[in-house]
Write a protein that holds these residues in place. Structure first.
Motif, mmCIF file in Angstrom:
data_model
loop_
_atom_site.group_PDB
_atom_site.id
_atom_site.type_symbol
_atom_site.label_atom_id
_atom_site.label_comp_id
_atom_site.label_asym_id
_atom_site.label_seq_id
_atom_site.Cartn_x
_atom_site.Cartn_y
_atom_site.Cartn_z
ATOM 1 N N GLY A 34 0.824 -1.211 0.000
ATOM 2 C CA GLY A 34 0.000 0.000 0.000
ATOM 3 C C GLY A 34 0.857 1.259 0.000
ATOM 4 N N LEU A 35 1.968 1.216 0.727
ATOM 5 C CA LEU A 35 2.891 2.361 0.753
ATOM 6 C C LEU A 35 3.528 2.575 -0.617
ATOM 7 C CD1 LEU A 35 4.602 1.718 4.201
ATOM 8 C CD2 LEU A 35 3.100 3.633 3.658
ATOM 9 N N VAL A 36 3.836 1.465 -1.304
ATOM 10 C CA VAL A 36 4.425 1.568 -2.649
ATOM 11 C C VAL A 36 3.416 2.204 -3.609
ATOM 12 C CG1 VAL A 36 5.395 0.264 -4.594
ATOM 13 C CG2 VAL A 36 5.924 -0.425 -2.240
ATOM 14 N N ILE A 37 2.167 1.740 -3.547
ATOM 15 C CA ILE A 37 1.111 2.301 -4.407
ATOM 16 C C ILE A 37 0.950 3.796 -4.142
ATOM 17 C CG2 ILE A 37 -1.397 2.310 -4.813
ATOM 18 C CD1 ILE A 37 -1.296 -0.763 -4.326
ATOM 19 N N ARG A 38 0.945 4.172 -2.876
ATOM 20 C CA ARG A 38 0.774 5.576 -2.499
ATOM 21 C C ARG A 38 1.883 6.456 -3.105
ATOM 22 N NH1 ARG A 38 -1.161 9.005 1.554
ATOM 23 N NH2 ARG A 38 0.392 10.478 2.287
ATOM 24 N N GLU A 46 -0.502 6.772 -13.357
ATOM 25 C CA GLU A 46 -1.938 6.718 -13.672
ATOM 26 C C GLU A 46 -2.497 5.303 -13.667
ATOM 27 O OE1 GLU A 46 -2.147 9.267 -17.438
ATOM 28 O OE2 GLU A 46 -0.084 9.396 -16.721
ATOM 29 N N ARG A 47 -1.660 4.324 -13.952
ATOM 30 C CA ARG A 47 -2.158 2.946 -14.048
ATOM 31 C C ARG A 47 -1.163 2.002 -13.378
ATOM 32 N NH1 ARG A 47 -4.143 -0.354 -19.477
ATOM 33 N NH2 ARG A 47 -5.280 -1.958 -18.291
ATOM 34 N N ILE A 48 -1.623 1.264 -12.376
ATOM 35 C CA ILE A 48 -0.749 0.374 -11.606
ATOM 36 C C ILE A 48 -1.301 -1.042 -11.675
ATOM 37 C CG2 ILE A 48 0.176 -0.170 -9.311
ATOM 38 C CD1 ILE A 48 -0.168 2.813 -8.613
ATOM 39 N N VAL A 49 -0.430 -1.986 -12.053
ATOM 40 C CA VAL A 49 -0.781 -3.403 -12.005
ATOM 41 C C VAL A 49 0.101 -4.063 -10.950
ATOM 42 C CG1 VAL A 49 -0.862 -5.588 -13.268
ATOM 43 C CG2 VAL A 49 -1.458 -3.453 -14.435
ATOM 44 N N THR A 50 -0.531 -4.659 -9.952
ATOM 45 C CA THR A 50 0.214 -5.377 -8.923
ATOM 46 C C THR A 50 0.180 -6.863 -9.263
ATOM 47 O OG1 THR A 50 -0.333 -3.728 -7.252
ATOM 48 C CG2 THR A 50 0.374 -5.869 -6.448
ATOM 49 N N VAL A 51 1.379 -7.446 -9.403
ATOM 50 C CA VAL A 51 1.481 -8.866 -9.737
ATOM 51 C C VAL A 51 1.517 -9.657 -8.431
ATOM 52 C CG1 VAL A 51 2.828 -10.651 -10.910
ATOM 53 C CG2 VAL A 51 2.711 -8.331 -11.864
ATOM 54 N N GLY A 65 -9.401 -1.682 -5.020
ATOM 55 C CA GLY A 65 -9.720 -0.304 -5.382
ATOM 56 C C GLY A 65 -8.513 0.596 -5.558
ATOM 57 N N GLN A 66 -7.309 0.089 -5.191
ATOM 58 C CA GLN A 66 -6.106 0.932 -5.293
ATOM 59 C C GLN A 66 -5.327 0.691 -6.581
ATOM 60 O OE1 GLN A 66 -3.683 1.085 -1.647
ATOM 61 N NE2 GLN A 66 -5.337 0.064 -0.561
ATOM 62 N N CYS A 67 -5.549 -0.476 -7.213
ATOM 63 C CA CYS A 67 -4.765 -0.826 -8.401
ATOM 64 C C CYS A 67 -5.458 -1.967 -9.131
ATOM 65 C CB CYS A 67 -3.343 -1.257 -7.986
ATOM 66 S SG CYS A 67 -3.348 -2.707 -6.895
#
Length: 300
Positions: A34-38, A46-51, A65-67
């Motif tokens: 979550g800290l990385v996404i923030r 603008e667009r984040i994909v978490t693997v 809802g965050q990525c």
């Protein structure tokens, strides 16, 4: 220019000795990923994909809802992880590859990577730690461009003397990333697909690979066990507390005051020791926060 990111967050984190996926272990009450996404969003991503991989349902629920998500099963290396983010394949612009277990990277560092990739096709974020130990070394040419990344165990005596290391965080022109991914093989002892192979692959395609350096190596330190988790918490705690003290918040004992990254303060606030302020807590003007306060998502 579209700013995208892929976060590698599929590992179990064996050395954490926990059933919980590593990226959900918390720093100042926030999951690492979550800290990385923030930070990425603050850098304009603008667009984040978490693997995700190990217990991916838990990670998806925590970050909902965050990525966006892509699932890596089985887990066959860093290159294989990035290959799973197929929804970005037709994107243009710049794509960062970040690590879900590097929670202290500043948004300014991610922003610098977006800005400094320039006319290159790949950038490796590097740093010089106090002890370069067994980290992979970044070997540069005379003009400063990256020749290769060599793993410590494969490095010769001269290469091992190099102190600049690979942080495992990268920036790519998106088209170059997906072109290169198609050419990665698992022709190695581990039978895994390594993202670092793209340094050589892209250069053979006539593309440019550069290094971008991070001055503070603690910022880009990965977390592998509970000792490193505590060290990262202390590092981030000090960084956040310094920020608020410079903004006029009186922290009577900063070492024993814990403030999450989304907490905000009004003016003329005094915070006493043994205080834990987390989530979206807001402290109003002219407030004294008394010792022993523990607040999550509160207005005080």
């Amino acid at each position: 220019m579209t700013k995208n990111a892929i976060i590698m967050a599929g590992g179990k984190g064996t050395r954490m000795k926990s059933e919980l996926p590593k990226v959900l272990h918390t720093i100042l009450n926030e999951p690492m990923a979550g800290l990385v996404i923030r930070s990425l969003k603050e850098a304009g991503c603008e667009r984040i994909v978490t693997v995700v991989g190990y217990q991916h349902e838990l990670v998806e629920k925590a970050l909902e809802g965050q990525c966006e998500f892509a699932v890596q099963e089985p887990q066959l290396g860093t290159g294989h992880a990035v290959m799973q983010a197929r929804q970005l394949e037709s994107e243009t612009g710049i794509t960062l590859v970040a690590s879900g277990d590097c929670p202290c990277v500043r948004s300014e560092t991610y922003r610098k990577m977006y800005e400094e990739l320039g006319n290159a096709d790949m950038a490796v974020l590097t740093t010089v730690p106090d002890d370069s130990g067994a980290y992979g070394r970044v070997i540069r040419r005379a003009d400063g461009t990256v020749e290769k990344i060599v793993e410590f165990k494969d490095a010769n005596e001269e290469e091992r003397k190099v102190r600049e290391i690979n942080t495992g965080i990268y920036a790519f022109k998106n088209e170059a990333l997906f072109e290169g991914l198609k050419l990665i093989t698992n022709n190695n002892a581990q039978k895994e697909y390594y993202l670092t192979d793209l340094v050589e692959i892209l250069q053979k395609l006539g593309k440019k690979v550069i290094a971008i350096s991070c001055d503070d190596w603690h910022e880009v330190e990965g977390i592998n066990d509970c000792v490193a988790q505590a060290e990262a918490s202390a590092y981030l705690q000090e960084r956040i507390n310094l920020h608020w003290m410079k903004e006029g918040v009186t922290l009577v004992d900063p070492k024993n005051t814990y403030i999450g990254p989304e907490v905000t303060f009004g003016h003329d606030v005094i915070v006493y020791p043994n205080t834990y302020l987390y989530g979206k807590t807001h402290i109003k003007d002219n407030t004294e926060v008394m010792p022993g306060t523990f607040a999550i998502d509160k207005e005080l």
